[in-house]
Each structure stands twice: as structure tokens, then as C-alpha cells.
Scaffold this active site. Structure first.
Site, PDB file in Angstrom:
ATOM      1  N   PRO A   2      80.792  61.372  28.719  1.00  9.30           N
ATOM      2  CA  PRO A   2      82.347  61.703  29.370  1.00  9.30           C
ATOM      3  C   PRO A   2      83.353  60.895  28.906  1.00  9.30           C
ATOM      4  O   PRO A   2      83.386  59.765  29.114  1.00  9.30           O
ATOM      5  CB  PRO A   2      81.816  61.468  31.083  1.00  9.30           C
ATOM      6  CG  PRO A   2      80.474  61.026  31.091  1.00  9.30           C
ATOM      7  CD  PRO A   2      79.941  60.779  29.586  1.00  9.30           C
ATOM      8  N   GLU A   3      84.327  61.822  28.487  1.00  9.66           N
ATOM      9  CA  GLU A   3      85.667  60.969  27.960  1.00  9.66           C
ATOM     10  C   GLU A   3      86.672  61.314  29.108  1.00  9.66           C
ATOM     11  O   GLU A   3      86.331  61.554  30.105  1.00  9.66           O
ATOM     12  CB  GLU A   3      86.020  61.642  26.607  1.00  9.66           C
ATOM     13  CG  GLU A   3      84.719  61.233  25.719  1.00  9.66           C
ATOM     14  CD  GLU A   3      85.116  61.685  24.078  1.00  9.66           C
ATOM     15  OE1 GLU A   3      86.160  61.857  23.799  1.00  9.66           O
ATOM     16  OE2 GLU A   3      84.100  61.817  23.375  1.00  9.66           O
ATOM     17  N   LYS A  69      88.212  55.690  30.860  1.00 11.45           N
ATOM     18  CA  LYS A  69      87.057  56.598  31.362  1.00 11.45           C
ATOM     19  C   LYS A  69      86.477  55.928  32.541  1.00 11.45           C
ATOM     20  O   LYS A  69      85.337  56.223  32.954  1.00 11.45           O
ATOM     21  CB  LYS A  69      86.014  56.374  30.286  1.00 11.45           C
ATOM     22  CG  LYS A  69      86.625  57.056  28.982  1.00 11.45           C
ATOM     23  CD  LYS A  69      85.517  57.140  27.680  1.00 11.45           C
ATOM     24  CE  LYS A  69      86.083  56.421  26.561  1.00 11.45           C
ATOM     25  NZ  LYS A  69      84.848  56.455  25.655  1.00 11.45           N
ATOM     26  N   HIS A 111      67.696  62.968  39.093  1.00 11.23           N
ATOM     27  CA  HIS A 111      68.246  61.666  39.017  1.00 11.23           C
ATOM     28  C   HIS A 111      69.442  60.900  39.569  1.00 11.23           C
ATOM     29  O   HIS A 111      70.144  60.214  39.128  1.00 11.23           O
ATOM     30  CB  HIS A 111      68.556  61.415  37.213  1.00 11.23           C
ATOM     31  CG  HIS A 111      67.395  61.892  36.325  1.00 11.23           C
ATOM     32  ND1 HIS A 111      66.434  61.077  36.035  1.00 11.23           N
ATOM     33  CD2 HIS A 111      66.988  63.129  35.745  1.00 11.23           C
ATOM     34  CE1 HIS A 111      65.481  61.829  35.278  1.00 11.23           C
ATOM     35  NE2 HIS A 111      65.737  63.088  35.198  1.00 11.23           N
ATOM     36  N   ARG A 130      70.638  58.954  32.165  1.00  8.65           N
ATOM     37  CA  ARG A 130      70.069  58.218  31.177  1.00  8.65           C
ATOM     38  C   ARG A 130      70.291  56.871  31.603  1.00  8.65           C
ATOM     39  O   ARG A 130      69.850  55.920  31.184  1.00  8.65           O
ATOM     40  CB  ARG A 130      70.614  58.531  29.784  1.00  8.65           C
ATOM     41  CG  ARG A 130      70.517  60.041  29.349  1.00  8.65           C
ATOM     42  CD  ARG A 130      71.240  59.997  28.082  1.00  8.65           C
ATOM     43  NE  ARG A 130      70.499  59.248  26.893  1.00  8.65           N
ATOM     44  CZ  ARG A 130      71.085  58.957  25.755  1.00  8.65           C
ATOM     45  NH1 ARG A 130      72.092  59.967  25.507  1.00  8.65           N
ATOM     46  NH2 ARG A 130      70.777  58.248  25.033  1.00  8.65           N
ATOM     47  N   ARG A 280      79.669  55.184  14.678  1.00  7.73           N
ATOM     48  CA  ARG A 280      79.702  56.414  15.402  1.00  7.73           C
ATOM     49  C   ARG A 280      79.465  57.746  14.582  1.00  7.73           C
ATOM     50  O   ARG A 280      80.129  57.605  13.443  1.00  7.73           O
ATOM     51  CB  ARG A 280      81.061  56.620  16.437  1.00  7.73           C
ATOM     52  CG  ARG A 280      81.039  55.425  17.452  1.00  7.73           C
ATOM     53  CD  ARG A 280      79.922  55.421  18.521  1.00  7.73           C
ATOM     54  NE  ARG A 280      79.650  56.679  19.503  1.00  7.73           N
ATOM     55  CZ  ARG A 280      80.561  57.006  20.356  1.00  7.73           C
ATOM     56  NH1 ARG A 280      81.443  56.211  20.654  1.00  7.73           N
ATOM     57  NH2 ARG A 280      80.337  58.043  20.817  1.00  7.73           N
TER      58      ARG A 280
END
Ligand SMILES: [Zn+2]
Length: 290
Positions: A2-3, A69, A111, A130, A280
Site C-alpha cells: 500500500p502506497e 504511508k 489473517h 504477510r 527495488r
């Protein structure tokens, strides 16, 4: 991951239901409890789980905002103020639901890691597939100095002069421009997807050294970062992999991407190249960006 646009939409999704509510109680998942017991600090960072509860339960959420963020929850109880600071990591999200079963996506439903029971009988749920995300409970931002280093919000007036001044810092001079604009001390909230897209729009190769850009190119790149972030917000974010809104709906920015995980350049038709730059994955058109 998520940005800024995705985090903005998570905030917009939960704020109407959670702002002004008292947090009655907190429930942790087994993973969070096992992680804490093994000193792995799973999601809840910096405090013991009981201490985290002490500084959260019976507090009222007076406001919720996004900063870069991060999602920031301002808490208050009898004049005592605390801050919940959450980073969604690679695949975290907040949901407000009546019960867990109401979370639309099966992965997020399964989750869940932290449930905040609100006094309007809704559940504010933090889910993370995650488990790279984090939630901190702080007395003030001073207790988390790296948060204070974040550049001004990209839509604020001070953001451009702040960004331009970074070109004078020796720290960035031998790093690729892509790495520089990903640094939240330079521009707040611009992650990998939006950095790739902004560099494409600016016609700048991601491995270019900052000093090789002239004044006009530097400014132009900033405006394109802001433009793609705005486009991301307007289209509800990018729903690649796991990202969903708080209500489970999806964004459509992925339909407007020019280079990120694309096969062919929409301008010249050449193949999009992928290379690891500044650690990246970068996607770019070698023809249009040089
Ligand atoms: Zn091209």
C-alpha cells in the site's frame, strides 16, 4: 504494497465509523501472541501486549489521519493523550465491520491480527496477510523519531522546496533517482509503483543520478509524482495482489499504469524492461526513458 493513495483510501474507509468511538477492548490473534512470546514483535511493536492494552482500551479515538504511508489514530482518555501509529507493511489493512465474517476477502478474514471492539458495537480489525505491518502506541511522535523525518505531504506547499533541497545533500548524489524519490525523507508516500510511473511520465531513466538532472527536470519529476499520486487517489488506489478498500472494494489505478508490471510501452510499443535499481524492482521503457 500500500502506497499513499491506498493508505488514504483505507483511512477514508474506516474514519466515518471509528472516529469519536471509544475502544472498549482489544483481542490479539494467536500469531501476535506467539510472536511477542518469541521476541519477534509481530505487528504490535515496542510495548508488551498488556501495556499496549492499558494505553488503548477505554481511550476515545478523537481523530484519524493519514501521514505518508502511515495511519494515525489520536486517542484520549481523561486528558491523557496517546497515538496509535500504523504502517500497513506489504499487505495490511484496516476494516470496520459488525463481525469478522463481514470482511469480504477470505484472506483478510482469515489473517486478522488485532481487533479493536468499539463502543458503537463495530469491530475495527487490523488484518495482515504477510505480517510485515506494524502498530505502535506512543505518548507522542517524539517517541518515534523516524516518523518526524518524513518529508512534508506531497500536496503541501513546502513539499517541492523540501524535495529540491535534497539534491544538495551528498547522501543522495551517488544514488539512482528512483531510490531518492522512494525515500520518504525526500517525498512522502511515493512507493515503488508510483515512482516507476512518475519516472515514465517524466521520461527519466530510473538509474539516472540526481546530479545529471537539470533544475527543470527535477521540478517536472516532482510534479509527475504528485500527478500519479493524485491519479491513484482519484481512481481508488492500485489493486494489485492483495490491496482492497476498507469496505472490500477494489481500486482501478492498475488499469492506468504505463510501466509497472506492464509488458509493452503504451507510447512506443517497445518492451518494458525490468531491473533491480536501488534494491527495488523497476519497470521502465528504455526507449522513452533515458
Ligand atoms: Zn516507450
Amino acid at each position: 504494497m500500500p502506497e499513499l493513495p491506498e493508505v488514504e483510501h483505507v483511512k477514508r474507509g474506516i474514519k466515518p465509523f471509528a472516529k469519536g468511538q471509544k475502544i472498549e477492548s482489544i483481542t490479539y490473534s494467536d500469531k501476535v501472541q506467539e510472536g511477542k512470546a518469541a521476541n519477534k514483535e509481530t505487528i504490535i511493536k515496542g510495548l508488551e501486549l498488556d501495556t499496549f492494552k492499558t494505553f488503548t482500551e477505554q481511550y476515545i479515538i478523537t481523530d484519524i489521519e493519514r501521514r505518508s504511508k502511515y495511519i494515525v489514530f489520536y486517542l484520549e482518555k481523561d486528558g491523557d493523550q496517546r497515538i496509535l501509529l500504523s504502517h500497513l507493511g506489504m499487505a495490511g489493512g484496516f476494516f470496520v465491520v459488525d463481525e469478522l465474517e463481514d470482511i469480504g476477502n477470505a484472506n483478510y478474514r482469515k489473517h486478522w491480527h488485532v481487533i479493536f471492539q468499539l463502543d458503537n458495537h463495530k469491530l475495527l480489525v487490523y488484518s495482515d496477510i504477510r505480517r510485515f505491518g506494524e502498530i505502535r502506541n506512543l505518548p507522542s511522535f517524539d517517541a518515534y523519531p523516524s516518523f518526524l523525518e518524513i518529508a512534508p505531504e506531497p500536496f503541501d506547499e513546502e513539499a517541492l522546496p523540501h524535495y529540491m533541497a535534497c539534491y544538495d545533500k551528498s547522501y543522495y548524489q551517488n544514488k539512482p533517482i528512483k531510490q531518492m524519490i522512494l525515500d520518504h525523507r525526500v517525498i512522502a508516500g511515493c512507493g515503488n509503483i508510483y515512482a516507476c510511473e512518475a519516472l515514465f511520465r517524466a521520461g527519466i531513466h530510473p538509474a539516472t543520478l540526481p546530479n545529471d538532472l537539470n533544475h527543470q527536470q527535477r521540478e517536472m519529476l516532482f510534479y509527475y509524482v504528485r500527478e500519479v499520486l493524485q491519479a491513484g487517489i482519484d481512481s481508488g488506489g492500485t489493486s494489485i495482489s492483495d490491496y482492497l478498500h476498507a469496505d472490500g472494494s477494489k481500486g482501478t489505478m492498475q488499469l492506468h499504469l504505463n510501466v509497472y508490471k506492464q509488458k509493452y510501452c503504451k507510447v512506443c510499443g517497445n518492451e518494458i524492461e525490468t531491473a533491480v535499481i536501488g534494491g527495488r524492482n523497476s519497470h521502465f521503457c528504455p526507449h522513452c526513458q533515458n
